[in-house]
Design a protein around this motif. Structure first.
Motif, mmCIF file in Angstrom:
data_model
loop_
_atom_site.group_PDB
_atom_site.id
_atom_site.type_symbol
_atom_site.label_atom_id
_atom_site.label_comp_id
_atom_site.label_asym_id
_atom_site.label_seq_id
_atom_site.Cartn_x
_atom_site.Cartn_y
_atom_site.Cartn_z
ATOM 1 N N ARG A 1 0.824 -1.210 0.000
ATOM 2 C CA ARG A 1 0.000 0.000 0.000
ATOM 3 C C ARG A 1 0.860 1.263 0.000
ATOM 4 N NH1 ARG A 1 -4.816 -1.675 4.313
ATOM 5 N NH2 ARG A 1 -6.054 -2.915 2.824
ATOM 6 N N ASP A 2 2.010 1.179 0.667
ATOM 7 C CA ASP A 2 2.907 2.332 0.710
ATOM 8 C C ASP A 2 3.658 2.536 -0.608
ATOM 9 O OD1 ASP A 2 2.165 2.831 3.304
ATOM 10 O OD2 ASP A 2 3.886 1.811 4.195
ATOM 11 N N SER A 3 3.911 1.444 -1.317
ATOM 12 C CA SER A 3 4.750 1.549 -2.522
ATOM 13 C C SER A 3 3.960 1.696 -3.803
ATOM 14 C CB SER A 3 5.655 0.314 -2.632
ATOM 15 O OG SER A 3 4.874 -0.863 -2.744
ATOM 16 N N LEU A 4 2.692 1.294 -3.814
ATOM 17 C CA LEU A 4 1.879 1.382 -5.026
ATOM 18 C C LEU A 4 0.957 2.589 -4.965
ATOM 19 C CD1 LEU A 4 0.971 -2.388 -5.494
ATOM 20 C CD2 LEU A 4 2.854 -1.111 -6.521
ATOM 21 N N ASN B 1 -6.680 -0.247 -2.307
ATOM 22 C CA ASN B 1 -7.826 -0.657 -1.499
ATOM 23 C C ASN B 1 -8.239 -2.103 -1.768
ATOM 24 O OD1 ASN B 1 -8.637 0.201 -4.134
ATOM 25 N ND2 ASN B 1 -10.779 0.169 -3.446
ATOM 26 N N ARG B 2 -7.667 -2.701 -2.801
ATOM 27 C CA ARG B 2 -8.011 -4.088 -3.133
ATOM 28 C C ARG B 2 -7.150 -5.103 -2.389
ATOM 29 N NH1 ARG B 2 -8.932 -4.177 -9.717
ATOM 30 N NH2 ARG B 2 -10.426 -2.433 -9.821
ATOM 31 N N MET B 3 -6.135 -4.656 -1.692
ATOM 32 C CA MET B 3 -5.221 -5.571 -1.011
ATOM 33 C C MET B 3 -5.824 -6.019 0.313
ATOM 34 S SD MET B 3 -1.715 -3.530 -1.772
ATOM 35 C CE MET B 3 -1.355 -3.057 -3.476
ATOM 36 N N ARG B 4 -5.759 -7.305 0.555
ATOM 37 C CA ARG B 4 -6.348 -7.862 1.761
ATOM 38 C C ARG B 4 -5.413 -8.874 2.418
ATOM 39 N NH1 ARG B 4 -9.212 -4.381 0.547
ATOM 40 N NH2 ARG B 4 -11.486 -4.304 0.419
#
Length: 210
Positions: free
Chosen positions: A12-15, A20-23
């Motif tokens: 989340r920090d690098s992209l 919001n799709r990462m779980r």
């Protein structure tokens, strides 16, 4: 889907898109019956060791030569898990070893046959973390490992750079087991690791609904 909350947060920090799709729903590697870390030694005075080799043949041969000498003066049984991309045979260097190329019933079952594992820095560390098998990471003085960073390891699990220190830790198994239990507990707590199957199933159901 990400392996740990920490990895999810790094993505989340690098992209910049679709973060919001990462779980993180749980760590499937950690699901399974708890193993007794002393299960192999209750009925045996033999210490069972598994060596996970890397792709560097010179590093592999050097490690096996050291363990060949170690095995001659200690009551141990040593299995050698060969790297999938290494076709080299090391029986002339270490004839006492039992060589393994694959896991017949999966890694979890395989790991239960040993008291301790030794590995070079590699992806197998992720499997070892969830197996609860005490393990040591050895960083030899070879060029392929010269740039290795310890940040991939849990806090408290420092890589060993001296073969004599590695053997000293193996000989002091009771202390190694105690330290490893504490490191694993801290790792799971600090990273918010979920290995309870009921919790993972609930998280999956929430994901489907979402």
């Amino acid at each position: 889907l990400c392996e740990t909350p920490k990895i999810r947060d790094r993505f989340r920090d690098s992209l910049t898109t679709h973060t919001n799709r990462m779980r993180y729903i749980g760590s499937f590697q950690g699901v399974g019956a708890k193993r007794d870390v002393h299960v192999c030694r209750k009925n045996s005075h033999i210490l069972r060791i598994c060596l996970f080799l890397g792709m560097g043949r010179s590093s592999n041969a050097s490690l096996l030569k050291d363990f060949s000498e170690f095995a001659q003066i200690n009551n141990v049984e040593i299995s050698v898990k060969l790297h999938p991309r290494d076709s080299q045979r090391y029986s002339s260097v270490f004839p006492q070893g039992t060589y393994v190329t694959s896991y017949a019933e999966g890694f979890s079952e395989f790991s239960r046959a040993f008291d301790v594992a030794v590995t070079f820095p590699s992806g197998i560390i992720s499997d070892l973390l969830y197996s609860e098998l005490p393990f040591l990471v050895y960083v030899p003085p070879h060029k392929e490992y010269s740039a290795t960073e310890p940040e991939y390891l849990p806090d408290g699990l420092e890589p060993t750079v001296c073969i004599s220190s590695l053997f000293r830790k193996i000989k002091n198994m009771d202390e190694l087991v105690r330290e490893h239990k504490l490191i694993l507990a801290n790792f799971r707590k600090a990273n918010g690791i979920v290995t309870n199957i009921e919790s993972i199933e609930l998280n999956l159901e929430d994901l489907i609904v979402e």
